[in-house]
Scaffold this motif. Sequence first.
Motif, short mmCIF file in Angstrom:
data_model
loop_
_atom_site.label_atom_id
_atom_site.label_comp_id
_atom_site.label_asym_id
_atom_site.label_seq_id
_atom_site.Cartn_x
_atom_site.Cartn_y
_atom_site.Cartn_z
N VAL A 191 0.85 -1.19 0.00
CA VAL A 191 0.00 0.00 0.00
C VAL A 191 0.88 1.24 0.00
O VAL A 191 2.02 1.20 0.47
N LEU A 192 0.35 2.32 -0.52
CA LEU A 192 1.05 3.59 -0.53
C LEU A 192 0.75 4.32 0.78
O LEU A 192 -0.41 4.42 1.19
N LYS A 193 1.79 4.81 1.43
CA LYS A 193 1.62 5.45 2.72
C LYS A 193 2.51 6.69 2.80
O LYS A 193 3.58 6.73 2.20
N LEU A 194 2.05 7.69 3.54
CA LEU A 194 2.88 8.88 3.75
C LEU A 194 4.14 8.49 4.49
O LEU A 194 4.09 7.77 5.49
N LEU A 195 5.28 8.97 4.01
CA LEU A 195 6.56 8.65 4.64
C LEU A 195 6.55 9.01 6.12
O LEU A 195 7.00 8.23 6.97
#
Length: 201
Positions: free
Chosen positions: A172-176
């Motif tokens: 999944v794409l997640k905020l760093l």
Amino acid sequence: MHTSPSVRKVFEGVATRHEMHRMFNRHRGNPIMAEGDAQQLFAGEWFEIAESKHDYMLDILPPLWMRGDMFAMHEFMTGNITSVFFSLAIDGRRRWFHGYCDLSDRLSPERMKAAIIERESRPVRAMTRDERLEHIWSSTHDDYRGYAGERWPHVMRGRRTVLVYAGQSGTVLKLLDDLTEAEVAAKLPVQFRHLPETVAA
């Protein structure tokens, strides 16, 4: 948008030539780059390199200036920001570094030099959470990192994102900045996972 302290370490360890050139382009794709006002992205970033890379960069073009243990590149990255290379004696050992300095401030190179020496003279090797996140960003392939776009809530747009493994949900794409400690550890090289965490000076 991404903001950072004025002087910050962005990579742990000694960067190889490939890693060095990747870090020269670590902000590629940032929306601020397209707006033409990217000085805040680069100013104050630094990392360690090998002596051979320091000497290689010195030989590429005549430097803008040389001052004892540092020299500045003649070509600017953006605005008043250019690469400054350092050859510093730290704890009795010679080491080499690259940093981006804002030359509109004549004291910027000296401040960076002092910050590098202070950071690298600490008796115990450690990393702050910010340094861990910067290392992850610097070492993650472009295909697995990016910036929050139109599908994200407006307040999150432009912030840095990375792909993480989420178990049964897959990747999944997640905020760093929102990575959990477990996700940070999973993305760091094994030799850095168990370094103690320090409070930024």
